[in-house]
Scaffold this active site. Structure first.
Site, PDB file in Angstrom:
ATOM      1  N   SER A  32       0.591  -1.432   0.046  1.00  0.00           N
ATOM      2  CA  SER A  32      -0.063   0.143   0.083  1.00  0.00           C
ATOM      3  C   SER A  32       0.890   1.207   0.126  1.00  0.00           C
ATOM      4  O   SER A  32       0.338   2.169   0.031  1.00  0.00           O
ATOM      5  CB  SER A  32      -0.845  -0.067   1.112  1.00  0.00           C
ATOM      6  OG  SER A  32      -0.186  -0.164   2.310  1.00  0.00           O
ATOM      7  N   ASN A 119      -2.190  -2.789  13.316  1.00  0.00           N
ATOM      8  CA  ASN A 119      -3.776  -2.610  13.085  1.00  0.00           C
ATOM      9  C   ASN A 119      -4.270  -1.279  14.147  1.00  0.00           C
ATOM     10  O   ASN A 119      -4.771  -0.468  13.706  1.00  0.00           O
ATOM     11  CB  ASN A 119      -4.359  -3.700  13.801  1.00  0.00           C
ATOM     12  CG  ASN A 119      -4.209  -4.961  12.915  1.00  0.00           C
ATOM     13  OD1 ASN A 119      -3.443  -4.976  11.942  1.00  0.00           O
ATOM     14  ND2 ASN A 119      -4.378  -6.065  13.468  1.00  0.00           N
ATOM     15  N   THR A 164     -39.711  27.241 -10.347  1.00  0.00           N
ATOM     16  CA  THR A 164     -40.134  25.908  -9.805  1.00  0.00           C
ATOM     17  C   THR A 164     -40.166  25.206 -11.319  1.00  0.00           C
ATOM     18  O   THR A 164     -40.802  25.706 -12.214  1.00  0.00           O
ATOM     19  CB  THR A 164     -41.430  26.014  -9.053  1.00  0.00           C
ATOM     20  OG1 THR A 164     -42.461  26.367  -9.876  1.00  0.00           O
ATOM     21  CG2 THR A 164     -41.292  26.655  -7.923  1.00  0.00           C
ATOM     22  N   HIS A 165     -39.837  23.905 -11.227  1.00  0.00           N
ATOM     23  CA  HIS A 165     -39.808  23.149 -12.416  1.00  0.00           C
ATOM     24  C   HIS A 165     -39.249  23.798 -13.629  1.00  0.00           C
ATOM     25  O   HIS A 165     -39.349  23.497 -14.862  1.00  0.00           O
ATOM     26  CB  HIS A 165     -41.180  22.890 -12.928  1.00  0.00           C
ATOM     27  CG  HIS A 165     -42.178  22.445 -11.958  1.00  0.00           C
ATOM     28  ND1 HIS A 165     -42.578  21.170 -11.662  1.00  0.00           N
ATOM     29  CD2 HIS A 165     -43.021  23.158 -10.971  1.00  0.00           C
ATOM     30  CE1 HIS A 165     -43.435  20.915 -10.451  1.00  0.00           C
ATOM     31  NE2 HIS A 165     -43.725  22.460 -10.214  1.00  0.00           N
ATOM     32  N   SER A 286     -13.491  27.092 -27.813  1.00  0.00           N
ATOM     33  CA  SER A 286     -13.846  25.728 -28.216  1.00  0.00           C
ATOM     34  C   SER A 286     -12.603  25.908 -29.577  1.00  0.00           C
ATOM     35  O   SER A 286     -12.259  26.851 -30.240  1.00  0.00           O
ATOM     36  CB  SER A 286     -15.134  25.608 -29.118  1.00  0.00           C
ATOM     37  OG  SER A 286     -15.130  24.933 -30.264  1.00  0.00           O
ATOM     38  N   LYS A 292     -17.379  30.501 -28.879  1.00  0.00           N
ATOM     39  CA  LYS A 292     -17.825  29.791 -27.622  1.00  0.00           C
ATOM     40  C   LYS A 292     -16.806  30.306 -26.566  1.00  0.00           C
ATOM     41  O   LYS A 292     -15.603  30.544 -26.585  1.00  0.00           O
ATOM     42  CB  LYS A 292     -17.307  27.981 -27.868  1.00  0.00           C
ATOM     43  CG  LYS A 292     -18.318  27.761 -28.946  1.00  0.00           C
ATOM     44  CD  LYS A 292     -19.708  27.417 -28.345  1.00  0.00           C
ATOM     45  CE  LYS A 292     -19.545  25.640 -27.894  1.00  0.00           C
ATOM     46  NZ  LYS A 292     -20.963  25.497 -27.332  1.00  0.00           N
ATOM     47  N   ASN A 294     -16.854  28.326 -22.890  1.00  0.00           N
ATOM     48  CA  ASN A 294     -17.582  27.373 -22.508  1.00  0.00           C
ATOM     49  C   ASN A 294     -17.215  27.470 -20.831  1.00  0.00           C
ATOM     50  O   ASN A 294     -16.160  27.467 -20.241  1.00  0.00           O
ATOM     51  CB  ASN A 294     -16.979  25.994 -22.801  1.00  0.00           C
ATOM     52  CG  ASN A 294     -17.469  25.794 -24.253  1.00  0.00           C
ATOM     53  OD1 ASN A 294     -18.388  26.063 -24.677  1.00  0.00           O
ATOM     54  ND2 ASN A 294     -16.415  25.476 -25.082  1.00  0.00           N
ATOM     55  N   GLU A 299     -18.576  23.201 -15.000  1.00  0.00           N
ATOM     56  CA  GLU A 299     -18.972  21.862 -15.512  1.00  0.00           C
ATOM     57  C   GLU A 299     -18.026  20.879 -14.706  1.00  0.00           C
ATOM     58  O   GLU A 299     -18.586  19.540 -14.361  1.00  0.00           O
ATOM     59  CB  GLU A 299     -18.721  21.613 -17.092  1.00  0.00           C
ATOM     60  CG  GLU A 299     -19.634  22.528 -17.843  1.00  0.00           C
ATOM     61  CD  GLU A 299     -19.498  22.349 -19.274  1.00  0.00           C
ATOM     62  OE1 GLU A 299     -19.806  21.428 -20.045  1.00  0.00           O
ATOM     63  OE2 GLU A 299     -18.542  23.351 -19.676  1.00  0.00           O
ATOM     64  N   TYR A 326      -9.794  -6.797  12.802  1.00  0.00           N
ATOM     65  CA  TYR A 326      -9.102  -5.997  11.761  1.00  0.00           C
ATOM     66  C   TYR A 326      -9.224  -7.025  10.434  1.00  0.00           C
ATOM     67  O   TYR A 326      -9.189  -8.310  10.659  1.00  0.00           O
ATOM     68  CB  TYR A 326      -7.646  -5.841  12.213  1.00  0.00           C
ATOM     69  CG  TYR A 326      -6.838  -5.289  10.727  1.00  0.00           C
ATOM     70  CD1 TYR A 326      -7.119  -3.811  10.502  1.00  0.00           C
ATOM     71  CD2 TYR A 326      -6.140  -6.238   9.864  1.00  0.00           C
ATOM     72  CE1 TYR A 326      -6.276  -3.548   9.294  1.00  0.00           C
ATOM     73  CE2 TYR A 326      -5.484  -5.827   8.877  1.00  0.00           C
ATOM     74  CZ  TYR A 326      -5.608  -4.369   8.742  1.00  0.00           C
ATOM     75  OH  TYR A 326      -4.805  -3.901   7.413  1.00  0.00           O
ATOM     76  N   GLN A 331      -7.643  -1.913   4.198  1.00  0.00           N
ATOM     77  CA  GLN A 331      -6.298  -1.195   3.484  1.00  0.00           C
ATOM     78  C   GLN A 331      -6.996  -0.530   2.108  1.00  0.00           C
ATOM     79  O   GLN A 331      -6.383   0.569   1.721  1.00  0.00           O
ATOM     80  CB  GLN A 331      -5.165  -2.161   3.156  1.00  0.00           C
ATOM     81  CG  GLN A 331      -4.104  -1.572   2.363  1.00  0.00           C
ATOM     82  CD  GLN A 331      -2.904  -2.463   2.382  1.00  0.00           C
ATOM     83  OE1 GLN A 331      -2.107  -2.877   3.352  1.00  0.00           O
ATOM     84  NE2 GLN A 331      -2.729  -2.907   1.144  1.00  0.00           N
ATOM     85  N   LYS A 334      -7.966   3.954   1.990  1.00  0.00           N
ATOM     86  CA  LYS A 334      -7.183   4.970   1.615  1.00  0.00           C
ATOM     87  C   LYS A 334      -7.352   5.706   0.447  1.00  0.00           C
ATOM     88  O   LYS A 334      -7.563   7.071   0.210  1.00  0.00           O
ATOM     89  CB  LYS A 334      -5.872   4.672   2.149  1.00  0.00           C
ATOM     90  CG  LYS A 334      -5.402   4.313   3.428  1.00  0.00           C
ATOM     91  CD  LYS A 334      -3.922   3.788   3.636  1.00  0.00           C
ATOM     92  CE  LYS A 334      -3.954   2.821   4.854  1.00  0.00           C
ATOM     93  NZ  LYS A 334      -5.152   1.698   5.065  1.00  0.00           N
TER      94      LYS A 334
HETATM   95  N1  ARG Z   1      -1.218  -1.486   5.503  1.00  0.00           N
HETATM   96  C1  ARG Z   1      -2.304  -1.949   6.276  1.00  0.00           C
HETATM   97  C2  ARG Z   1      -3.481  -1.272   6.086  1.00  0.00           C
HETATM   98  O1  ARG Z   1      -3.642  -0.027   5.713  1.00  0.00           O
HETATM   99  C3  ARG Z   1      -1.618  -1.859   7.937  1.00  0.00           C
HETATM  100  C4  ARG Z   1      -2.022  -2.836   8.770  1.00  0.00           C
HETATM  101  C5  ARG Z   1      -1.471  -4.203   8.516  1.00  0.00           C
HETATM  102  N2  ARG Z   1      -1.849  -5.265   9.685  1.00  0.00           N
HETATM  103  C6  ARG Z   1      -1.780  -6.297   9.396  1.00  0.00           C
HETATM  104  N3  ARG Z   1      -2.065  -7.031  10.273  1.00  0.00           N
HETATM  105  N4  ARG Z   1      -1.323  -6.958   8.218  1.00  0.00           N
HETATM  106  O2  ARG Z   1      -4.639  -1.778   6.767  1.00  0.00           O
END
Ligand code: ARG
Length: 466
Positions: A32, A119, A164-165, A286, A292, A294, A299, A326, A331, A334
């Site tokens: 990650s 975790n 309205t509408h 354009s 134009k 735009n 948008e 967990y 993961q 993110k």
């Molecule tokens: N990169 C992991 C996450 O974002 C970290 C936690 C990993 N924990 C594990 N027991 N493998 O969740």
């Protein structure tokens, strides 16, 4: 597949990118670091708090703490300056930081992870990150509200058609219209504030899932990291991602509001409306049609809503049905979080800039506001108020007067008195006072109404809150 990969005996079934070996495939799906490197400073903040607590509780020596903390500051410096080398083999930000710390600080570094798991570490990292994201959103929304208030104040008396509408309905003011968005963004800010209160508990010290046998002080780390206190259940602490879901939910609703305003800007800018002008810096030309201009920025504010909805939907789906505690699925929290936050940031900034630069065209808005018998309700209300005619009957009489005006191709304001009297003999010339758009707007003095006095009050109420 490369010759090299063939020689290494790799399985051709896995596809080109991962042809080298099963371990390469595992590394690619597992790592990650490419995205969680954005948690570096939160990760280090968490480790500094954790090591301080470990030393305070006699779990590690003070000299180890000092070596760890100095080392962490150096790692942070390297990351911020761009000299840090991230390694995919080291999977994530936590192990990248710790491995470099080991190189810098030596043996004491190996004691940092006492009474902690990745975790609870990642849980605290994302919470710190999303807390900052809440604060950024709050500040940006406040700025947007401020520019809307300024514009609304300048145009508290600028008449425009209310719809309205998307059909002309009754005249309103441009200021009143903008203040409707202030209400929406005010609620958005409130949602981020509510969510921030709920998220401000520290999961650090929950361990892998069950807590720890070391005599840690979770209150101390919570306080050091600016939390109100520690979370109460270690299982929940490592698996919960509500704070991210709430952030994205609030962002999604805010994006809905931004998309509505963006859409109105697009409509207002189109030639048949011509209600507003936006300087060239917010528009593009354009490549084929020289005439134009735009409204691309508007948008894109409208279009980027999809990314924020998508992020929310992905994380909801990741979390759905996950058993405690967990699981590596989280993961996947993110990338949607970062994308939603980045997107919200840019659309809020762009909208703030556009609102600031928006120039209404009052003449055009007033002309349309007066078209389409928009003061018909005022006429009906006058019949009720001045002649004591029941509203239902007044509505009917007004309908007949409107059709007389239509037949003659004239506005209500210009319709001759005897034509109106032919429909209802008690009508007298006092009626003309309510037929202009200005008078119509001015008369709507009920609380929350479009009358400039009321709009000015609404502006003052909001001024105290930004
Ligand atoms: N990169 C992991 C996450 O974002 C970290 C936690 C990993 N924990 C594990 N027991 N493998 O969740």
């Amino acid at each position: 597949m490369s010759e090299e990969a063939k020689k290494s005996g790799a399985n051709t079934m896995w596809g080109g990118r991962f042809s080298s070996s099963p371990s390469a495939l595992m590394e690619a799906i597992n790592a990650s670091i490419d995205f969680d490197k954005r948690l570096a400073s939160e990760d280090i903040q968490g480790s500094i708090a954790h090591s301080a607590m470990l030393a305070k509780r006699g779990i590690i020596a003070e000299s180890d703490r000092d070596a760890i903390q100095q080392g962490l500051q150096r790692v942070l410096g390297e990351i911020e300056s761009g000299s840090f080398t991230f390694s995919t083999a080291l999977e994530d930000i936590h192990m990248n930081v710790e491995s470099r710390l080991r190189e810098i600080a030596g043996d004491p570094a190996a004691r940092l992870h006492t009474a902690r798991s990745r975790n609870d570490q990642v849980a605290v990292d994302v919470r710190l990150w999303v807390r900052n994201a809440h604060d950024r959103a709050d500040e940006q929304i406040t700025n947007l509200i401020k520019v809307l208030l300024d514009k609304a104040e300048q145009h508290a008396g600028t008449v425009m058609p209310g719809f309205t509408h998307l059909q002309g309905a009754q005249p309103v003011t441009f200021g009143h219209h903008l203040m409707a968005y202030v209400e929406m963004f005010g609620r958005d800010r409130g949602r981020f504030r509510d969510s921030r209160v709920r998220l401000n508990e520290s999961p650090l010290g929950a361990g892998a899932l069950a807590g720890t046998s070391f005599p840690i002080d979770r209150h101390m780390t919570a306080k050091a990291l600016g939390f109100d206190g520690p979370t109460r259940n270690s299982l929940d602490s490592v698996s919960d991602r509500d704070s991210l879901l709430e952030f994205m939910s609030a962002a999604a609703i805010c994006a809905v509001h931004l998309s509505r305003l963006a859409e109105e800007i697009v409509i207002w800018m189109s030639a048949p409306f011509g209600f507003v002008r936006l300087p060239d810096r917010w528009t593009t030309g354009s490549s084929m049609m020289p005439q134009k201009r735009n409204p691309d920025a508007a948008e894109l504010v409208r279009g980027k809503t999809g990314r924020i909805f998508g992020s929310l939907m992905s994380l909801l789906t990741v979390m759905k049905g996950l058993p405690l505690a967990y699981a590596k699925d989280t993961q996947e929290d993110k990338e949607p979080l970062f994308d939603a936050a980045d997107t919200l940031e840019i659309v809020l900034a762009a909208m703030t800039g556009m609102v600031q630069d928006l120039e209404p065209v009052p003449g055009r808005m007033a002309a349309v506001a007066g078209a389409g018998y928009s003061t018909a309700t005022d006429l009906a209300d006058w019949l009720v108020r001045s002649l004591n005619i029941p509203f239902r009957d007044a509505h009917h009489i007004t309908g007949r007067i409107v059709s007389e005006a239509e037949k003659r191709g004239t506005s209500l304001e210009d319709l001759a008195l005897d034509v109106m009297q032919a429909v209802e003999p008690k009508i007298h010339k006092g009626i003309y006072e309510v037929l202009s758009v200005e008078n119509s707007v001015r008369s709507r003095t009920s609380f929350g109404g479009t009358s400039p006095v009321r709009v000015t009050e609404q502006i003052a109420w909001w001024r105290e809150r930004v």
